[in-house]
Design an enzyme around this catalytic site. Structure first.
Site, mmCIF file in Angstrom:
data_model
loop_
_atom_site.group_PDB
_atom_site.id
_atom_site.type_symbol
_atom_site.label_atom_id
_atom_site.label_comp_id
_atom_site.label_asym_id
_atom_site.label_seq_id
_atom_site.Cartn_x
_atom_site.Cartn_y
_atom_site.Cartn_z
ATOM 1 N N ILE A 63 3.322 -10.933 10.358
ATOM 2 C CA ILE A 63 4.242 -11.441 9.331
ATOM 3 C C ILE A 63 5.708 -11.146 9.678
ATOM 4 C CG2 ILE A 63 2.441 -11.272 7.565
ATOM 5 C CD1 ILE A 63 4.154 -9.021 6.244
ATOM 6 N N VAL A 96 5.282 10.592 4.172
ATOM 7 C CA VAL A 96 6.278 11.371 3.415
ATOM 8 C C VAL A 96 7.084 12.301 4.326
ATOM 9 C CG1 VAL A 96 6.607 12.946 1.467
ATOM 10 C CG2 VAL A 96 4.702 11.315 1.451
ATOM 11 N N TYR A 193 10.019 2.378 0.516
ATOM 12 C CA TYR A 193 8.775 1.681 0.172
ATOM 13 C C TYR A 193 8.867 1.129 -1.262
ATOM 14 C CZ TYR A 193 3.745 0.977 -0.635
ATOM 15 O OH TYR A 193 2.515 0.441 -0.930
ATOM 16 N N GLY A 194 9.367 1.984 -2.172
ATOM 17 C CA GLY A 194 9.489 1.556 -3.573
ATOM 18 C C GLY A 194 10.392 0.346 -3.723
HETATM 19 P P1 NAP Z 1 -3.307 0.078 5.921
HETATM 20 O O1 NAP Z 1 -4.694 0.605 5.965
HETATM 21 O O2 NAP Z 1 -2.230 0.763 6.647
HETATM 22 O O3 NAP Z 1 -3.371 -1.467 6.359
HETATM 23 C C1 NAP Z 1 -2.213 -2.241 6.440
HETATM 24 C C2 NAP Z 1 -2.540 -3.546 7.104
HETATM 25 O O4 NAP Z 1 -1.337 -4.326 7.196
HETATM 26 C C3 NAP Z 1 -3.062 -3.364 8.538
HETATM 27 O O5 NAP Z 1 -4.031 -4.346 8.799
HETATM 28 C C4 NAP Z 1 -1.810 -3.605 9.365
HETATM 29 O O6 NAP Z 1 -2.086 -4.027 10.690
HETATM 30 C C5 NAP Z 1 -1.198 -4.719 8.551
HETATM 31 N N1 NAP Z 1 0.192 -4.982 8.927
HETATM 32 C C6 NAP Z 1 1.242 -4.145 8.959
HETATM 33 N N2 NAP Z 1 2.331 -4.778 9.415
HETATM 34 C C7 NAP Z 1 1.961 -6.059 9.693
HETATM 35 C C8 NAP Z 1 2.612 -7.205 10.205
HETATM 36 N N3 NAP Z 1 3.907 -7.171 10.559
HETATM 37 N N4 NAP Z 1 1.916 -8.350 10.329
HETATM 38 C C9 NAP Z 1 0.624 -8.406 9.986
HETATM 39 N N5 NAP Z 1 -0.072 -7.354 9.534
HETATM 40 C C10 NAP Z 1 0.601 -6.193 9.387
HETATM 41 O O7 NAP Z 1 -2.770 -0.010 4.400
HETATM 42 P P2 NAP Z 1 -3.532 -0.377 3.031
HETATM 43 O O8 NAP Z 1 -3.552 0.871 2.219
HETATM 44 O O9 NAP Z 1 -4.771 -1.134 3.265
HETATM 45 O O10 NAP Z 1 -2.435 -1.324 2.380
HETATM 46 C C11 NAP Z 1 -2.629 -2.707 2.132
HETATM 47 C C12 NAP Z 1 -1.587 -3.155 1.113
HETATM 48 O O11 NAP Z 1 -1.786 -2.449 -0.117
HETATM 49 C C13 NAP Z 1 -0.146 -2.852 1.534
HETATM 50 O O12 NAP Z 1 0.696 -3.919 1.134
HETATM 51 C C14 NAP Z 1 0.184 -1.603 0.750
HETATM 52 O O13 NAP Z 1 1.570 -1.441 0.544
HETATM 53 C C15 NAP Z 1 -0.565 -1.860 -0.542
HETATM 54 N N6 NAP Z 1 -0.873 -0.667 -1.349
HETATM 55 C C16 NAP Z 1 -1.693 0.308 -0.862
HETATM 56 C C17 NAP Z 1 -1.995 1.407 -1.674
HETATM 57 C C18 NAP Z 1 -2.923 2.505 -1.211
HETATM 58 O O14 NAP Z 1 -3.133 3.474 -1.972
HETATM 59 N N7 NAP Z 1 -3.515 2.419 -0.044
HETATM 60 C C19 NAP Z 1 -1.435 1.513 -2.951
HETATM 61 C C20 NAP Z 1 -0.601 0.498 -3.416
HETATM 62 C C21 NAP Z 1 -0.338 -0.603 -2.612
HETATM 63 P P3 NAP Z 1 -2.121 -2.998 11.937
HETATM 64 O O15 NAP Z 1 -3.509 -2.425 11.963
HETATM 65 O O16 NAP Z 1 -1.811 -3.900 13.086
HETATM 66 O O17 NAP Z 1 -1.077 -1.953 11.690
#
Ligand code: NAP
Length: 276
Positions: A63, A96, A193-194
């Site tokens: 993205i 963090v 992030y926020g």
């Molecule tokens: P994660 O395990 O770190 O996974 C993030 C995913 O996004 C990975 O597949 C990563 O790919 C991909 N990504 C990052 N940059 C990208 C780019 N430039 N183009 C395409 N893909 C990209 O995180 P997650 O916890 O599953 O988070 C998923 C979403 O939920 C995020 O938007 C996060 O902010 C949101 N969220 C998470 C939580 C939580 O508690 N986990 C809470 C609130 C919101 P790579 O493997 O290549 O890095």
């Protein structure tokens, strides 16, 4: 051109995105695309779901890369004539204790979480078919960060008339203010992030409003959501939800029935509309 319905999930090689693809493979009546910026990690995730008896398809998507976004757009337009479900899940967060200078964290975080998501929307929203569903994965942190903004900024981010250009200007201003170390004086909270997720939630409100104005008869529903606190590489092992549990609210929004006319333009957590 195929008449088959199609769903696309960004950043779905692991974490919540992978769990969203898993759930859609079970519940969505059409093709489901697992996308990843790295084809190797993407194909490995596809193989993992195949082991579970599921049949996701794969397409590369970074993205941060406009060419990559446009290649996916052209592929979906050519093969399906549009998109039925789009889940903007891809995102990043610095840990963090990361010692990277705050201004760098701000620029890098906003680049993917806000500007990358916005670019995907710019290219793919015109392809969303009638009764399509769009889910932008934001976070409850967007709400707490909003409360940490000055009254003036809060008013702007809650405005029902803020434009995408004005939002982009504000997000750029945050990054510039961090570089000059004046972001707190300028009313910003101390969380890159926020602020990036404020951008995602406000962008969703703007996009929903534009859909009302420009495509009223198409019954498209677009929302932002929080998945909860989820055990992924981003949030760590102490988080309370499994990835499959974290996928529940995004998948609920992605599969809102064609008879539904709400929620739309909302911030949704635990399948419930939250005040912004
Ligand atoms: P994660 O395990 O770190 O996974 C993030 C995913 O996004 C990975 O597949 C990563 O790919 C991909 N990504 C990052 N940059 C990208 C780019 N430039 N183009 C395409 N893909 C990209 O995180 P997650 O916890 O599953 O988070 C998923 C979403 O939920 C995020 O938007 C996060 O902010 C949101 N969220 C998470 C939580 C939580 O508690 N986990 C809470 C609130 C919101 P790579 O493997 O290549 O890095």
């Amino acid at each position: 051109m195929s008449n088959v319905q199609v769903a696309v999930v960004t950043g779905s090689n692991k974490g919540i995105g992978l769990a969203i693809v898993r759930a859609l493979c079970k519940q969505f009546p059409g093709d489901v695309y697992l996308t990843s910026r790295d084809p190797g990690r993407g194909q490995a995730a596809v193989a993992q779901l195949q082991q579970e008896g599921l049949r996701p398809l794969f397409h590369q998507l970074d993205i941060d890369d406009l060419q990559s976004i446009r290649a996916l757009r052209d592929f979906l337009k050519g093969k399906y004539g549009g998109i039925n479900v789009l889940v903007n899940n891809a995102g990043i967060a610095f840990k963090v204790h990361d010692t990277t200078p705050f201004a760098v964290q701000a620029e890098v975080t906003l680049k993917t979480n806000f500007f990358g998501t916005k670019n995907v929307c710019t290219e793919l929203l015109p392809l969303i078919k009638p009764y399509g569903r769009v889910v932008n994965v934001s976070s409850m942190v967007s709400s707490s960060a909003l409360r940490g903004c000055s009254q003036e900024l809060q008013q702007k981010f809650r405005s029902d008339s803020i434009t995408e250009d004005e939002l982009v200007q504000l997000m750029n201003k945050f990054v510039e203010d961090t570089k000059k170390s004046v972001h707190e004086k300028e009313g910003w909270p101390n969380t890159a992030y926020g602020v990036s997720k404020i951008g995602v939630t406000v962008l969703s409100r703007i996009q929903a409003r534009l859909l009302n104005e420009q495509r009223k008869g198409d019954h498209i529903l677009l929302n932002a959501c929080c998945p909860g606190w989820v055990r992924t590489d981003m949030a760590g092992p102490k988080a309370t939800k499994s990835p499959d549990e974290g996928a529940e609210t995004p998948v609920y929004l992605a599969l809102l029935p064609s008879s539904a006319d709400a929620p739309h333009g909302q911030f949704v957590s635990e399948k419930t509309v939250k005040p912004w």
